[in-house]
Structure formats: structure tokens, C-alpha cells
Design a protein around this motif. Structure first.
Motif, PDB file in Angstrom:
ATOM      1  N   HIS A  18       0.821  -1.218   0.000  1.00  0.00           N
ATOM      2  CA  HIS A  18       0.000   0.000   0.000  1.00  0.00           C
ATOM      3  C   HIS A  18       0.855   1.268   0.000  1.00  0.00           C
ATOM      4  N   PHE A  19       2.108   1.146   0.476  1.00  0.00           N
ATOM      5  CA  PHE A  19       2.975   2.320   0.514  1.00  0.00           C
ATOM      6  C   PHE A  19       3.534   2.667  -0.863  1.00  0.00           C
ATOM      7  N   LEU A  20       3.515   1.702  -1.769  1.00  0.00           N
ATOM      8  CA  LEU A  20       4.104   1.934  -3.091  1.00  0.00           C
ATOM      9  C   LEU A  20       3.266   1.234  -4.145  1.00  0.00           C
ATOM     10  N   PRO A  21       2.320   1.921  -4.771  1.00  0.00           N
ATOM     11  CA  PRO A  21       1.497   1.305  -5.816  1.00  0.00           C
ATOM     12  C   PRO A  21       2.342   0.843  -6.995  1.00  0.00           C
ATOM     13  N   GLU A  22       1.866  -0.162  -7.686  1.00  0.00           N
ATOM     14  CA  GLU A  22       2.589  -0.722  -8.825  1.00  0.00           C
ATOM     15  C   GLU A  22       2.631   0.282  -9.975  1.00  0.00           C
ATOM     16  N   GLY A  23       3.780   0.359 -10.624  1.00  0.00           N
ATOM     17  CA  GLY A  23       3.943   1.251 -11.762  1.00  0.00           C
ATOM     18  C   GLY A  23       4.356   2.661 -11.394  1.00  0.00           C
ATOM     19  N   THR A  24       4.770   2.883 -10.153  1.00  0.00           N
ATOM     20  CA  THR A  24       5.193   4.223  -9.740  1.00  0.00           C
ATOM     21  C   THR A  24       6.551   4.557 -10.345  1.00  0.00           C
ATOM     22  N   LEU A  54      11.490   8.188  -9.731  1.00  0.00           N
ATOM     23  CA  LEU A  54      11.739   9.467  -9.074  1.00  0.00           C
ATOM     24  C   LEU A  54      10.713   9.780  -7.983  1.00  0.00           C
ATOM     25  N   LEU A  55       9.513   9.219  -8.112  1.00  0.00           N
ATOM     26  CA  LEU A  55       8.455   9.512  -7.145  1.00  0.00           C
ATOM     27  C   LEU A  55       8.402   8.517  -5.991  1.00  0.00           C
ATOM     28  N   ILE A  56       9.210   7.478  -6.046  1.00  0.00           N
ATOM     29  CA  ILE A  56       9.135   6.437  -5.014  1.00  0.00           C
ATOM     30  C   ILE A  56       9.402   6.985  -3.613  1.00  0.00           C
ATOM     31  N   PRO A  57      10.501   7.730  -3.368  1.00  0.00           N
ATOM     32  CA  PRO A  57      10.726   8.226  -1.984  1.00  0.00           C
ATOM     33  C   PRO A  57       9.615   9.161  -1.509  1.00  0.00           C
ATOM     34  N   ILE A  58       9.169  10.063  -2.399  1.00  0.00           N
ATOM     35  CA  ILE A  58       8.130  11.012  -2.006  1.00  0.00           C
ATOM     36  C   ILE A  58       6.825  10.286  -1.708  1.00  0.00           C
ATOM     37  N   LEU A  59       6.486   9.304  -2.554  1.00  0.00           N
ATOM     38  CA  LEU A  59       5.222   8.592  -2.367  1.00  0.00           C
ATOM     39  C   LEU A  59       5.225   7.764  -1.093  1.00  0.00           C
ATOM     40  N   THR A  62       3.070   7.027   4.205  1.00  0.00           N
ATOM     41  CA  THR A  62       3.338   6.796   5.632  1.00  0.00           C
ATOM     42  C   THR A  62       2.637   7.841   6.490  1.00  0.00           C
ATOM     43  N   ILE A  63       2.708   9.106   6.051  1.00  0.00           N
ATOM     44  CA  ILE A  63       2.033  10.175   6.794  1.00  0.00           C
ATOM     45  C   ILE A  63       0.520   9.957   6.795  1.00  0.00           C
ATOM     46  N   PHE A 103      -0.511   7.295   9.350  1.00  0.00           N
ATOM     47  CA  PHE A 103      -0.492   7.699  10.751  1.00  0.00           C
ATOM     48  C   PHE A 103      -1.497   8.821  11.040  1.00  0.00           C
ATOM     49  N   ILE A 104      -2.007   9.466  10.010  1.00  0.00           N
ATOM     50  CA  ILE A 104      -3.019  10.506  10.215  1.00  0.00           C
ATOM     51  C   ILE A 104      -4.389   9.886  10.451  1.00  0.00           C
ATOM     52  N   ARG A 105      -4.591   8.650  10.025  1.00  0.00           N
ATOM     53  CA  ARG A 105      -5.913   8.029  10.112  1.00  0.00           C
ATOM     54  C   ARG A 105      -6.510   8.053  11.515  1.00  0.00           C
ATOM     55  N   PRO A 106      -5.805   7.618  12.564  1.00  0.00           N
ATOM     56  CA  PRO A 106      -6.432   7.661  13.901  1.00  0.00           C
ATOM     57  C   PRO A 106      -6.690   9.082  14.378  1.00  0.00           C
TER      58      PRO A 106
END
Length: 227
Positions: A128-134, A137-142, A147-148, A151-154
Motif C-alpha cells: 500500500h505504501f508503493l502502488p505498482e507502476g510508480t 523518481l516519485l518512489i521516496p516522495i510517495l 506513511t504520513i 499515521f493521520i488516520r487515527p
């Protein structure tokens, strides 16, 4: 004025004993235990129908392993509805207007769903942290963004419930105070304010039930992702 307005959200005490304990216990006293007789009264029949309907609607899209949460989420739904509705009565206290209580309900439940996902399907949960086909260059940002958001969900669960109930109680307090203040100086305006208060109270009853349902529904969606 500001202190008096917000003092309704402070936990009351009597002889040093926090009355929030009574407010948390009261909802369970309104729901009788079903008996083993062939026929039951109307209250138990409505309660049983509500429990079956809610459980079927919430858990129909969830896989079989997640059905073990039926008792927990149904009990949480009944508790939140009872607490929210009782808080609308005069001279009562609403525990769910306290952010600490709402976060105390949201964080452990959310953490349990995450732990179940990491234990039963580690690869899918991390996926879920990294969708397929990303793009590379966008991998670290995504990953940071996902992750943020996780942790915002609760926090969103607790703050949503607190903010909606607090805003409704403040509006009721303000309009009722205005209606009482203008009762002798401007009876017409006072009557219009009182009519608005009645409509707002009906709206708050709906909000109390809807927010309890949304709280449990979002928890079920988090559970669905991890089972």
C-alpha cells in the motif's frame, strides 16, 4: 463569556469523583440483555433488528477473517450512539467531546488493524505504501506521503468525532442563550431563534448517529484493507 461557553466541555466532578465515569456507564444501562424466551418486548426486538442490520451492512464486504471483529465494532457503535444521544439531554455531559477519549478509542483500534495486516499479509500491507507502476523518481516522495497518511488516520477519526459534536453543542448553547436573552426585548426574534434551536436539535440527533456510524465504518474499511 468564553470561559462559561466552553466550560460545558470540561469533565465535571462531584466530591472529587469524575462524573465522566457515570457518563461512560450510562449508555450500557439503556440496552437490555436479550432473554431466552420465545417472545420479547419491543425494545429488545428493535435492538436485535438494529444489531443484525448493522452487522450485515458493515461486514458484508469484509473477508471471513475480519468477521471476528463483529462483536467489537457493533459494541463500539452502540456505545458511541448511546453516548452521543445522551449528551444532547439537558444537564448531561458528553464524553465523546473529549479528544483524549476519542483518540483512546481510535488509536488502539487502528493499530490493531495495522498489526493484523502486518501479521497475516505482510507483502500486501507494505504494498500500500508503493502502488505498482510508480516512477522511480516519485518512489521516496510517495512512500513518505503514504506513511504520513497512514499515521493521520487515527487522528482524523478522533478529531472528526470531537469537532462535529463540539460544534453542534456550541451552536445549541449560543442559540439557546440568544433566545433566552431576547425573550422580553424581542419576542418575535426570540421565537425564531427557538424554532431554529428545535431544528438544530433534530439535526444534532442525526449528526450524533451519523458520526458514530462513520467512526465504525472507517474502522471497518481499515480492517478490510488488512484482512
Amino acid at each position: 463569556m468564553t470561559l462559561n461557553l466552553f466550560s460545558q466541555f470540561a469533565s465535571p466532578t462531584l466530591l472529587g469523583i469524575p462524573l465522566i465515569l457515570i457518563a461512560l456507564t450510562a449508555p450500557w444501562l439503556l440496552f437490555p440483555t436479550p432473554c431466552s424466551r420465545w417472545t420479547s418486548n419491543r425494545l429488545v426486538t428493535i435492538q436485535t433488528w438494529f444489531t443484525k442490520t448493522f452487522t450485515k451492512e458493515i461486514f458484508s464486504p469484509i473477508n471471513s477473517p475480519g468477521h471476528k471483529w463483529a462483536l467489537i465494532l457493533t459494541s463500539l457503535m452502540i456505545f458511541l450512539i448511546g453516548t452521543n444521544l445522551l449528551g444532547l439531554l439537558p444537564y448531561t455531559f458528553t464524553p465523546t467531546t473529549q479528544l483524549s477519549l476519542n483518540l483512546g478509542l481510535a488509536i488502539p483500534m487502528w493499530l490493531a488493524t495495522v498489526a493484523i495486516g502486518l501479521r497475516n499479509q505482510l507483502t500486501t500491507s507494505l504494498g500500500h505504501f508503493l502502488p505498482e507502476g510508480t516512477p522511480a523518481l516519485l518512489i521516496p516522495i510517495l512512500i513518505v506521503i503514504e506513511t504520513i497518511s497512514l499515521f493521520i488516520r487515527p487522528l482524523a477519526l478522533g478529531i472528526r468525532l470531537t469537532a462535529n459534536l463540539t460544534a453542534g453543542h456550541l451552536l445549541i448553547q449560543l442559540i439557546s442563550t440568544a433566545s433566552l436573552t431576547m425573550l422580553f426585548t424581542s419576542p418575535l426574534v426570540s421565537s425564531l431563534a427557538f424554532l431554529t434551536l428545535l431544528l438544530l436539535t433534530i439535526l444534532e440527533i442525526a449528526v450524533a448517529m451519523i458520526q458514530a456510524y462513520v467512526f465504525v465504518l472507517l474502522l471497518s474499511l481499515y480492517l478490510q484493507e488488512n484482512t
